[in-house]
Design an enzyme around this catalytic site. Structure first.
Site, PDB file in Angstrom:
ATOM      1  N   VAL A  57       0.859  -1.188   0.000  1.00  0.00           N
ATOM      2  CA  VAL A  57       0.000   0.000   0.000  1.00  0.00           C
ATOM      3  C   VAL A  57       0.890   1.231   0.000  1.00  0.00           C
ATOM      4  O   VAL A  57       1.757   1.376   0.858  1.00  0.00           O
ATOM      5  CB  VAL A  57      -0.940  -0.003   1.228  1.00  0.00           C
ATOM      6  CG1 VAL A  57      -1.667   1.334   1.353  1.00  0.00           C
ATOM      7  CG2 VAL A  57      -1.944  -1.142   1.118  1.00  0.00           C
ATOM      8  N   HIS A  73     -15.919 -42.036  19.061  1.00  0.00           N
ATOM      9  CA  HIS A  73     -16.411 -42.055  17.688  1.00  0.00           C
ATOM     10  C   HIS A  73     -17.894 -41.729  17.665  1.00  0.00           C
ATOM     11  O   HIS A  73     -18.634 -42.242  18.501  1.00  0.00           O
ATOM     12  CB  HIS A  73     -16.200 -43.445  17.079  1.00  0.00           C
ATOM     13  CG  HIS A  73     -16.797 -43.575  15.710  1.00  0.00           C
ATOM     14  ND1 HIS A  73     -16.205 -43.026  14.604  1.00  0.00           N
ATOM     15  CD2 HIS A  73     -17.956 -44.159  15.296  1.00  0.00           C
ATOM     16  CE1 HIS A  73     -16.966 -43.284  13.544  1.00  0.00           C
ATOM     17  NE2 HIS A  73     -18.036 -43.966  13.938  1.00  0.00           N
TER      18      HIS A  73
END
Ligand SMILES: Cc1cc2nc3c(=O)[nH]c(=O)nc-3n(C[C@H](O)[C@H](O)[C@H](O)COP(=O)(O)OP(=O)(O)OC[C@H]3O[C@@H](n4cnc5c(N)ncnc54)[C@H](O)[C@@H]3O)c2cc1C
Length: 467
Positions: free
Chosen positions: A239, A446
């Protein structure tokens, strides 16, 4: 006569308030001074908490708009930004008041006002709220004054068009187009929020990668995912100027080949880093030493060059993170009380709360290469994780790095669902000096996302089951 304490803490952020509570728990008569009128520092007031509130609500908004694709009809989903902001403010207010309650409960005396050194043992408090001055004295003083955002040379934050993170958390309407200068975690979190709420977001980054310091493989994947979400990146662009008009701005950039590009926008968020905040402390009169970046220099016990003065949190070196600041708060309090406070800087996690989340702990591949340490890698993709598949949230992967010879876990880098929570398992493992095999042989429920960690650990020795 100044009121006498055994310890004074200047700053009521995560470093300061935690330190004050721990000092008091350890039996020291403690005062905590905070100038912003509310406790909790940057983190609770204008950092971690409001940003996470907006990240969560904007993600909910985005998900709600897409629910019909998954068979849930909710009608027209509309944004009420004022209510969203009120919700964020409520979270901030509840938490900052909660910290005030904790100080009271732990018998810490809380002073509202700006503290500055009058001498090595005396602090002057200017109470702007009650318009009075108070002087306190103490044997030990802890500086925990945090950090403030930095801007680009010659550009001032007006928090309307040229924003710091504080302004980006408080916009009254969704900007049509937002330019973010800097591809670090704060800019990308804020960019995600406003992009989900409807802004066209452009990130201008000087380097060829985002999130400097992050494991490069994760950083690449992260960039790919954010682009897919619609955020536009201008990599290797510098910039040069930002010209502000009454309602908009033009950001002029130049790429590494010298090509110029102007981007017009409604708002510019400058997110190029933060600097230690020592302003107004009157450190000159006590000759307290700062480093080249104006951070307070401390030893491993957080002691400055002056025997009775300590410093912690963002105002000293190290990652500018709330949990690092808190841990230093506890450690310094224990050191002051004659115990052996300690922070393990090798196991401080870093999390980016985008969607998916990014989380990292320990060494990156790049660091290990640089240090000539031989390592093994195990990876597992969330696209092969049953829980992720069940809820259709399969982007990203887990990467575990362990020592080639000893198998001790040296680091882990995650991008994917709940990565910020999952990283805690690796933190505990690393604190206990675990090997990847230790993680691989630990039973994980799980179906959970955490199975991706187990599978990545199995994959270190090429024995993952589900890939
Ligand atoms: C937008 C944003 C998002 C962030 N998100 C995260 C995140 O998700 N996770 C994370 O870990 N970190 C995050 N951070 C960083 C985190 O907020 C800081 O690392 C943390 O607040 C540092 O704590 P601290 O106590 O050292 O300093 P601060 O929180 O800055 O607190 C210092 C306090 O000292 C006060 N003070 C300063 N000078 C004086 C004085 N002279 N007298 C009295 N009081 C004084 C200040 O008012 C301030 O309240 C974020 C930061 C920003 C800006």
């Amino acid at each position: 006569m100044p009121e006498k304490f055994q310890a004074i803490v200047i700053g009521g952020g995560p470093a300061g308030y935690v330190c004050a509570i721990r000092l008091s728990q350890l039996g020291l008569k403690t005062a905590c001074i905070e100038s912003r009128g509310a406790l909790g520092g940057t983190c609770l007031n204008v950092g971690c908490i409001p940003s996470k509130s907006l990240l969560n609500l904007s993600e909910e908004f985005k998900k709600a708009k897409n629910l019909s694709k998954k068979g849930i009809e909710v009608g027209d989903v509309k944004l009420n930004l004022t209510k969203m902001m009120q919700n964020k403010e409520k979270a901030v207010s509840v938490l900052t008041k909660g910290v005030e309650f904790l100080l009271k409960k732990n018998k810490v005396t809380y002073y509202k006002g700006k503290g500055s050194f009058k001498s090595q043992n005396e602090i002057l408090i200017e109470d702007n709220f009650k318009k009075k001055e108070v002087i306190l004295s103490a044997d030990k003083i802890v500086i925990a004054t945090g950090s403030v955002p930095v801007s680009l040379n010659g550009i001032e934050f007006d928090e309307k068009i040229i924003l710091s993170s504080t302004g980006a958390l408080n916009l009254e309407k969704v900007p049509k187009k937002m330019v973010i200068v800097g591809g670090g975690y704060i800019g990308l979190e804020m960019g995600s929020v406003w992009s989900r709420l409807g802004s066209e977001v452009h990130v201008v980054e000087f380097l060829d990668h985002i999130t400097p310091g992050l494991d490069r493989e994760i950083s690449k994947e992260f960039l790919k995912i954010l682009k897919k979400q619609g955020i536009q990146f201008h990599m290797e662009h510098k910039v040069e100027t930002i010209k502000k008009n009454s309602l908009s701005a033009i950001v002029s950039t130049r790429d590494k080949n010298g090509n110029k590009k102007d981007i017009d926008c409604d708002v510019v968020l400058i997110s190029v880093g933060r600097k230690a905040n020592t302003s107004g402390l009157n450190l000159d009169i006590i000759n307290l030493k700062l480093d080249e970046k104006k951070r307070i220099i401390t030893d491993k016990n957080f002691k400055t060059n002056l025997n009775n003065i300590y410093a912690i949190g963002d105002v000293i070196s190290g990652p500018m993170l709330a949990h690092k600041a808190e841990d230093e708060g506890v450690a310094v309090a224990e050191n002051i009380a004659g115990q052996s406070g300690h922070v393990n800087y090798d196991t401080i996690p870093g999390v980016i709360y985008t969607s998916p989340e990014v989380a990292s702990i320990g060494k990156t591949e790049e660091q290990l290469k640089n240090d000539n340490i031989n390592y093994k890698i195990g990876k597992f993709s969330f696209s092969a994780n049953s829980r992720a598949k069940a809820i259709d949230d399969t982007e990203g992967f887990v990467k575990i790095i362990s020592d080639e010879k000893t198998d001790r876990v040296l680091g882990a880098h995650l991008i994917g669902p709940h990565a910020g929570e999952l990283i805690a398992e690796i933190g505990v493992a690393m604190e206990f000096g675990a090997s990847s095999e230790d993680i691989a042989r630990t039973c994980h429920a799980h179906p959970t996302f955490s199975e991706a960690i187990k599978e990545a650990a199995l994959s270190v020795d090429k024995r993952a089951i589900h890939s």
